[in-house]
Design an enzyme around this catalytic site. Sequence first.
Site, PDB file in Angstrom:
ATOM      1  N   HIS A  60      -9.890 -10.118  -4.800  1.00 58.67           N
ATOM      2  CA  HIS A  60     -11.000 -10.763  -4.094  1.00 58.67           C
ATOM      3  C   HIS A  60     -12.233 -10.772  -5.000  1.00 58.67           C
ATOM      4  O   HIS A  60     -12.346  -9.965  -5.918  1.00 58.67           O
ATOM      5  CB  HIS A  60     -11.347 -10.000  -2.810  1.00 58.67           C
ATOM      6  CG  HIS A  60     -10.189  -9.755  -1.897  1.00 58.67           C
ATOM      7  ND1 HIS A  60      -9.420 -10.776  -1.378  1.00 58.67           N
ATOM      8  CD2 HIS A  60      -9.678  -8.594  -1.390  1.00 58.67           C
ATOM      9  CE1 HIS A  60      -8.486 -10.253  -0.577  1.00 58.67           C
ATOM     10  NE2 HIS A  60      -8.623  -8.943  -0.580  1.00 58.67           N
ATOM     11  N   ILE A  72       0.826  -1.201   0.000  1.00 59.36           N
ATOM     12  CA  ILE A  72       0.000   0.000   0.000  1.00 59.36           C
ATOM     13  C   ILE A  72       0.864   1.255   0.000  1.00 59.36           C
ATOM     14  O   ILE A  72       0.600   2.204  -0.748  1.00 59.36           O
ATOM     15  CB  ILE A  72      -0.954   0.009   1.212  1.00 59.36           C
ATOM     16  CG1 ILE A  72      -1.871  -1.221   1.175  1.00 59.36           C
ATOM     17  CG2 ILE A  72      -1.778   1.300   1.235  1.00 59.36           C
ATOM     18  CD1 ILE A  72      -2.750  -1.323  -0.046  1.00 59.36           C
ATOM     19  N   SER A 122     -10.425  -1.499   5.120  1.00 57.96           N
ATOM     20  CA  SER A 122      -9.747  -2.489   4.282  1.00 57.96           C
ATOM     21  C   SER A 122     -10.286  -2.486   2.861  1.00 57.96           C
ATOM     22  O   SER A 122     -11.313  -1.879   2.542  1.00 57.96           O
ATOM     23  CB  SER A 122      -9.924  -3.886   4.882  1.00 57.96           C
ATOM     24  OG  SER A 122     -11.257  -4.335   4.678  1.00 57.96           O
ATOM     25  N   CYS A 123      -9.602  -3.211   1.991  1.00 56.90           N
ATOM     26  CA  CYS A 123      -9.997  -3.291   0.588  1.00 56.90           C
ATOM     27  C   CYS A 123     -11.419  -3.820   0.425  1.00 56.90           C
ATOM     28  O   CYS A 123     -12.244  -3.229  -0.283  1.00 56.90           O
ATOM     29  CB  CYS A 123      -9.008  -4.161  -0.176  1.00 56.90           C
ATOM     30  SG  CYS A 123      -8.663  -5.761   0.596  1.00 56.90           S
ATOM     31  N   GLY A 129     -18.327  -7.286   7.421  1.00 57.72           N
ATOM     32  CA  GLY A 129     -19.646  -6.695   7.663  1.00 57.72           C
ATOM     33  C   GLY A 129     -19.634  -5.700   8.807  1.00 57.72           C
ATOM     34  O   GLY A 129     -20.001  -4.526   8.630  1.00 57.72           O
TER      35      GLY A 129
END
Length: 348
Positions: free
Chosen positions: A221, A14, A140-141, A196
Site C-alpha cells: 500500500h 499472515i 490491520s496493516c 481512520g
Amino acid sequence: MSKTRVAVNGYGVIGKRVADAVLLQPDMELVGIADIATDWRIKSVAGRIPVFASTQDALTAMNAEGLHPLGTLDDLLAQADIIVDSTPKHVAAGNLPRYTAAGVKAIFQGGESHSTTGHSFVAQANYASALGRDTTRVVSCNTTSIVRVLGALRDAGLLLRARGVLIRRATDPWESHLGGIMNTMVPEAKIPSHQGPDAQTVIPDLDLVTIAAKGAHTQTHNHYWTLQLTREATREEVLDALRAAPRIAFIRMSDGLVALNSTIELMRDLGRPRGDMWEVAVWEDLVTVQGDEAFLTYQVYNEAIVVPETIDAIRALTRTAPDAATSMKITDDTLGMRDDFLSPLPRP
C-alpha cells in the site's frame, strides 16, 4: 524459564509469517499450526511444523491427502497457552468461544472488528493496556502504519491533525489469479475510510481523516499525508521524530527507490524471508515542511507489517515482557529490523 506455548490457527499470508517469527523467539515455542487446507500451503510445511486440522472435516480431508495431522484444533488448544487466529475475516470471531472454553488466550487480526475483543493493539502505542488480557486484536496493516507514523509525531508534540490518502493494493499477490482490478482505480465507498476510525481504537484522541482507493496492483500500500503541526517546525524536527520511533525505516528516491516495486526488490536483495518488510518505509527525501504543515509519503508491506506486533501481543497477554520496549527489542533483534535500509543509523 518456561517458554510460552504458541499455536497458530490459519496458515495463510499472515499465519505462516507469524509461525516463522515465533520460531525465532527465545521465549516462545510453536506447538503447531491448524488449517482446513490440504494443498501446497500445508504440504509445504508438513514435517517442519506440527500440523493440526481446524475442523473434523479437514481432519478427514488431510488424512486422505496423506498429511496425517496430529489431531484437531481442540487437541492443539490443549497444548497451547495462547493462540494467534489468522483465519479469514469473520471466521476468526466465530472461533472465540472455542478458545474461551479451552482457557487459552487469543490474538486476532485486523479483519475482525474492535468489538470482538474490546481491545486493539499496536505495541508502541498501547502495550501496557494489553498486559494480562485474555484477548486482543492486532489492527490491520494500514492502521498499524498510521499508528506508528502519526503516533511518533504525536508523541513528539508535533501533530495537531492529519489528513491522508491511501492507495491500497487490490488483492494479495498469491491470489491475483482469482480477482482484483485491471486498468482502473476503485474509491472506497465512504469518507472517512475505515482506517481512520480504526486507528482511533488505539489512539482515541488522534485527529485524522483517511480517504482510500484500491489500485490495480497486488503488492503493498502507499500512503500520502498532509499534517497540521502544533507549531511551525523544521524538516529536521519532523525527521528526528520519525527517527526516534520504532519500526520506521527510511528509503530515498535518490537511491533509485522510486516506486513500490523497487522497495520490494530491495527487500529480496537484503535477504529478507519471502522479501518481507516489517517496517514502514518512509521516503526521507520527500518529507516536506512548510511552516506548520508537513507532507510525507510511505509504503506499507501488507503481508508482513503486523507480524512483529503480533509477537509483542503474545508477550503482553502472557505478561512475559513487562513493557513495550523490552518486548520490541527482542522482536526487532530476532527479525533483524532496520532504521534505514541502506544507511543504518543508531537509534537516539
